[in-house]
Design a protein around this motif. Structure first.
Motif, PDB file in Angstrom:
ATOM      1  N   UNK A 143      40.039 -28.742   1.778  1.00  0.00           N
ATOM      2  CA  UNK A 143      39.349 -28.876   0.490  1.00  0.00           C
ATOM      3  C   UNK A 143      37.908 -29.325   0.664  1.00  0.00           C
ATOM      4  N   UNK A 191      48.140 -32.350   1.583  1.00  0.00           N
ATOM      5  CA  UNK A 191      47.279 -33.012   0.599  1.00  0.00           C
ATOM      6  C   UNK A 191      45.807 -32.682   0.741  1.00  0.00           C
ATOM      7  N   UNK A 192      45.374 -32.258   1.923  1.00  0.00           N
ATOM      8  CA  UNK A 192      43.939 -31.984   2.137  1.00  0.00           C
ATOM      9  C   UNK A 192      43.652 -30.485   2.238  1.00  0.00           C
ATOM     10  N   UNK A 198      46.376 -22.583  -2.860  1.00  0.00           N
ATOM     11  CA  UNK A 198      47.334 -23.074  -3.848  1.00  0.00           C
ATOM     12  C   UNK A 198      47.193 -22.231  -5.109  1.00  0.00           C
ATOM     13  N   UNK A 202      48.542 -24.962 -11.951  1.00  0.00           N
ATOM     14  CA  UNK A 202      49.363 -26.119 -11.600  1.00  0.00           C
ATOM     15  C   UNK A 202      48.539 -27.390 -11.723  1.00  0.00           C
ATOM     16  N   UNK A 205      47.491 -34.268 -12.132  1.00  0.00           N
ATOM     17  CA  UNK A 205      46.580 -35.280 -11.602  1.00  0.00           C
ATOM     18  C   UNK A 205      46.346 -35.054 -10.112  1.00  0.00           C
ATOM     19  N   UNK A 206      47.328 -34.464  -9.459  1.00  0.00           N
ATOM     20  CA  UNK A 206      47.214 -34.261  -8.016  1.00  0.00           C
ATOM     21  C   UNK A 206      46.205 -33.182  -7.672  1.00  0.00           C
ATOM     22  N   UNK A 207      45.879 -32.323  -8.633  1.00  0.00           N
ATOM     23  CA  UNK A 207      44.953 -31.236  -8.351  1.00  0.00           C
ATOM     24  C   UNK A 207      43.520 -31.592  -8.677  1.00  0.00           C
ATOM     25  N   UNK A 208      43.366 -32.611  -9.491  1.00  0.00           N
ATOM     26  CA  UNK A 208      42.040 -32.927  -9.990  1.00  0.00           C
ATOM     27  C   UNK A 208      41.153 -33.424  -8.863  1.00  0.00           C
ATOM     28  N   UNK A 209      40.035 -32.760  -8.655  1.00  0.00           N
ATOM     29  CA  UNK A 209      39.106 -33.231  -7.629  1.00  0.00           C
ATOM     30  C   UNK A 209      38.456 -34.518  -8.103  1.00  0.00           C
ATOM     31  N   UNK A 210      37.975 -35.295  -7.171  1.00  0.00           N
ATOM     32  CA  UNK A 210      37.270 -36.538  -7.488  1.00  0.00           C
ATOM     33  C   UNK A 210      36.049 -36.169  -8.322  1.00  0.00           C
TER      34      UNK A 210
END
Lengths: 211, 211
Positions: A143, A191-192, A198, A202, A205-210
């Motif tokens: 990512x 995770x990285x 992907x 989908x 919260x797990x997909x949201x970039x910082x």
């Protein structure tokens, strides 16, 4: 006092060799006797180097410990830089294995690494991890988040596992630490991994970039 | 010797209250003075409970420390069980936030949690984390790997971050620890998310389930 004999010896021995003797004996003390038993007097005996020579070549107890810590971080950095597996995600995995091996080879030293201010050697080590991430990002496999943050996340995670595993009272609640570590590394790699691999739709919260 | 007065006091005070006084004072000593300064004598002064009463209600120094550790794990377990966010991945995230908050509220105690054999209270805490994973698996949101292994991976990872962050010489190499922790939690959640939400044809080491 054996200072005179030892000083004579140190005068005949090259500085780097003396330093090596001191650090090697220091490592043995930390691993065999523990940090609390570490004194310049014991170090002098085990290294067969006079206290005066230890002070001259490295310094007091804290200076010797700091040298051990820097040495451990530098060695880890060199080991990480030698991980050159072509596949970026496999490289990350292999680096994780190297990290754990480094810690398990010297658990006593590992426990000391963050006991005081972690200095430049620690930063250089993190930089080597960040390069592993950048390599995967350049290949489109990891990512495009801040590589420094990704590296720090992975370091934190593998540190947690290894710290649990290498503490003196080892009692991790899993049957097979090797399998559990492999499981953790694969979890972290998922995770990285670059979101391109992907499917869409989908968003959690797990997909949201910082932000 | 103040034993007579103190013994008189403890005879008038209910056992649970005495125990609470001892543990509260113990926590203050660990956080304010550090573990190395912890003695039954100092504890007696700070808790205003006689050494004899401390020995009778809890035991020696190690028994008091063990009681603190058990108390911390039990409290953490209770906090985790109170995380009932409906969305399973958000629940995992929220539990991660609770974990860090628990550690940061008592960093001195946190550092002691794994210094000795972690007992039943620790296992009960891991069981609460495993329940969070099972909840997500039942909803089809978390991979169908061993929930115990997933929970242990997450615990290891968040422990590593929190341990770096709460050590006395705090110098994490990130600008914003809150953002970095949120980043780590989202990374972990991507790593445990059910593969049903991930597109096919991306088989890498990161996708391979534990054999």
């Amino acid at each position: 006092m054996r200072t005179i004999r030892k000083t004579t010896k140190s005068q005949r021995t090259p500085t780097t060799e003396i330093r090596g003797l001191i650090l090697d004996a220091s490592k043995r003390i930390i691993e065999e006797d523990g940090y609390d038993a570490f004194t310049i007097r014991l170090l002098s005996e085990k290294a067969d180097v006079s206290p005066a020579s230890i002070y001259r070549h490295i310094g007091d107890k804290q200076a010797v410990i700091n040298a051990l810590i820097d040495d451990s971080f530098q060695t880890l950095r060199e080991k990480l830089l030698r991980v050159t597996t072509e596949d970026p995600l496999q490289r990350l995995y292999d680096a994780g294995v190297v990290y754990r091996g480094h810690a398990k080879a010297s658990p006593g030293i590992y426990a000391l690494l963050w006991r005081w201010h972690a200095g430049e050697a620690s930063e250089a080590c993190l930089a080597a991890m960040t390069e592993l991430v950048r390599y995967g990002q350049a290949a489109g496999k990891i990512r495009r988040d801040d590589p420094h943050l990704i590296a720090w996340s992975i370091w934190s995670a593998v540190h947690g596992f290894v710290q649990f595993e290498t503490r003196p009272e080892h009692d991790t609640p899993v049957d097979d630490d090797d399998a559990a570590y492999s499981f953790l590394l694969r979890l972290l790699i998922r995770g990285v991994r670059a979101p391109e691999t992907v499917s869409e739709g989908t968003a959690t919260i797990a997909d949201t970039s910082r932000s």
